[in-house]
Design a protein around this motif. Structure first.
Motif, mmCIF file in Angstrom:
data_model
loop_
_atom_site.group_PDB
_atom_site.id
_atom_site.type_symbol
_atom_site.label_atom_id
_atom_site.label_comp_id
_atom_site.label_asym_id
_atom_site.label_seq_id
_atom_site.Cartn_x
_atom_site.Cartn_y
_atom_site.Cartn_z
ATOM 1 N N LEU A 15 40.400 177.769 70.358
ATOM 2 C CA LEU A 15 39.398 177.751 70.343
ATOM 3 C C LEU A 15 38.665 176.249 71.369
ATOM 4 N N THR A 16 38.189 176.463 72.153
ATOM 5 C CA THR A 16 37.306 175.579 73.652
ATOM 6 C C THR A 16 36.815 175.642 73.485
ATOM 7 N N THR A 17 35.832 175.286 75.128
ATOM 8 C CA THR A 17 34.449 175.936 75.094
ATOM 9 C C THR A 17 34.838 176.758 77.362
ATOM 10 N N SER A 18 36.347 176.792 76.820
ATOM 11 C CA SER A 18 36.538 176.573 78.827
ATOM 12 C C SER A 18 36.815 178.613 78.701
ATOM 13 N N SER A 19 35.908 179.311 79.492
ATOM 14 C CA SER A 19 35.448 180.608 79.801
ATOM 15 C C SER A 19 36.713 180.821 81.172
ATOM 16 N N ASN A 20 37.153 179.887 81.480
ATOM 17 C CA ASN A 20 37.536 179.831 83.052
ATOM 18 C C ASN A 20 38.858 181.105 82.547
ATOM 19 N N ILE A 21 38.809 182.543 83.849
ATOM 20 C CA ILE A 21 39.817 183.335 83.633
ATOM 21 C C ILE A 21 41.073 182.884 83.459
ATOM 22 N N LYS A 22 41.570 181.629 84.586
ATOM 23 C CA LYS A 22 42.578 181.900 84.511
ATOM 24 C C LYS A 22 43.615 180.697 83.538
ATOM 25 N N ASP A 23 42.682 180.029 82.797
ATOM 26 C CA ASP A 23 42.871 179.536 81.359
ATOM 27 C C ASP A 23 43.132 180.669 80.472
ATOM 28 N N ILE A 24 42.674 181.491 80.369
ATOM 29 C CA ILE A 24 42.563 182.911 79.221
ATOM 30 C C ILE A 24 43.924 183.276 79.787
ATOM 31 N N GLN A 25 44.100 183.614 80.778
ATOM 32 C CA GLN A 25 44.948 184.420 80.967
ATOM 33 C C GLN A 25 46.263 184.131 80.973
ATOM 34 N N GLU A 26 46.959 182.325 80.958
ATOM 35 C CA GLU A 26 47.885 181.610 80.775
ATOM 36 C C GLU A 26 47.870 181.222 80.078
ATOM 37 N N CYS A 27 47.033 181.090 78.931
ATOM 38 C CA CYS A 27 46.849 180.977 77.102
ATOM 39 C C CYS A 27 48.094 182.491 76.443
ATOM 40 N N TYR A 28 46.806 183.399 77.204
ATOM 41 C CA TYR A 28 47.924 185.206 76.790
ATOM 42 C C TYR A 28 48.649 184.884 76.808
ATOM 43 N N LYS A 29 49.345 184.479 78.266
ATOM 44 C CA LYS A 29 50.832 184.686 78.743
ATOM 45 C C LYS A 29 52.238 183.657 78.004
ATOM 46 N N LEU A 30 51.101 182.783 77.556
ATOM 47 C CA LEU A 30 51.800 181.667 76.987
ATOM 48 C C LEU A 30 52.247 182.153 75.297
ATOM 49 N N GLY A 31 51.138 183.516 74.967
ATOM 50 C CA GLY A 31 51.455 183.650 73.209
ATOM 51 C C GLY A 31 50.965 183.221 72.385
ATOM 52 N N VAL A 32 49.214 183.076 72.817
ATOM 53 C CA VAL A 32 48.198 183.045 71.182
ATOM 54 C C VAL A 32 48.114 183.838 70.699
ATOM 55 N N ALA A 33 47.782 183.984 69.767
ATOM 56 C CA ALA A 33 46.837 184.663 68.816
ATOM 57 C C ALA A 33 45.765 185.219 69.466
ATOM 58 N N SER A 34 44.883 184.099 69.224
ATOM 59 C CA SER A 34 43.163 184.067 69.976
ATOM 60 C C SER A 34 42.863 183.663 70.562
ATOM 61 N N TYR A 35 41.807 183.881 72.018
ATOM 62 C CA TYR A 35 41.364 182.426 72.458
ATOM 63 C C TYR A 35 39.659 183.299 71.432
ATOM 64 N N VAL A 36 39.449 182.061 71.076
ATOM 65 C CA VAL A 36 37.674 182.619 71.361
ATOM 66 C C VAL A 36 37.142 180.769 71.644
ATOM 67 N N LEU A 37 36.124 181.787 72.275
ATOM 68 C CA LEU A 37 34.816 180.385 72.853
ATOM 69 C C LEU A 37 34.203 179.696 71.635
ATOM 70 N N LYS A 38 34.045 178.453 71.718
ATOM 71 C CA LYS A 38 33.239 177.546 70.666
ATOM 72 C C LYS A 38 32.293 177.675 71.227
ATOM 73 N N SER A 39 30.890 178.405 70.320
ATOM 74 C CA SER A 39 29.672 178.391 70.264
ATOM 75 C C SER A 39 28.496 177.209 69.630
ATOM 76 N N LEU A 40 28.296 177.006 70.428
ATOM 77 C CA LEU A 40 27.437 176.058 70.435
ATOM 78 C C LEU A 40 25.887 175.638 69.623
ATOM 79 N N LYS A 41 25.931 176.362 69.118
ATOM 80 C CA LYS A 41 24.671 176.625 67.576
ATOM 81 C C LYS A 41 25.816 176.861 66.561
#
Length: 136
Positions: free
Chosen positions: A87-113
């Protein structure tokens, strides 16, 4: 079927985000416990004594960041079964890919509202509490 009390480990170093998370979840859920760690190192220490049902992880933290924490958990057979939702503000594609490679269940971008954030957080918790944590 009885639903057990959901134990959540929130790994977040921003105090406002912690308050926002607690406020968002408490509006829809009453039977939960939140453990808070300010970085991955603190989280590992907490995990020595308690196993949460789900981990919500920010990536951008001091000391041990989210990616480093994920690597530690992935290599620990006592912990690698716990679902981790980034649950992060990082939309960096490398971060997303690395997280899924490491087995996260989901990757959610924090909304500002806040209302959107609340919907996101509650959707995560509802999904995991309904699909993973119902005692039979």
């Amino acid at each position: 079927m009885l639903q057990k009390k959901l134990k959540i480990l929130l790994i977040e170093n921003n105090k406002i985000e912690i308050i926002k998370f607690k406020r968002a979840i408490s509006s829809d859920f009453s039977d939960f416990t939140i453990f808070v760690a300010n970085n991955g190192s603190e989280a590992v220490s907490l995990l020595e004594n308690s196993f949460p049902d789900i981990i919500l992880l920010d990536l951008n933290m001091p000391e041990t960041n989210g990616i480093e924490f994920l690597k530690m958990v992935k290599n620990n057979s006592n912990l690698n079964h716990i679902p981790i939702v980034v649950l992060t503000t990082s939309s960096n594609i490398k971060d997303i890919q690395e997280c899924y490679k490491l087995g996260v269940a989901s990757y959610v971008l924090k909304s500002l509202k806040y209302e959107d954030y609340k919907l996101e957080v509650n959707a995560i918790i509802k999904y995991w509490s309904l699909n993973e944590f119902i005692e039979k």
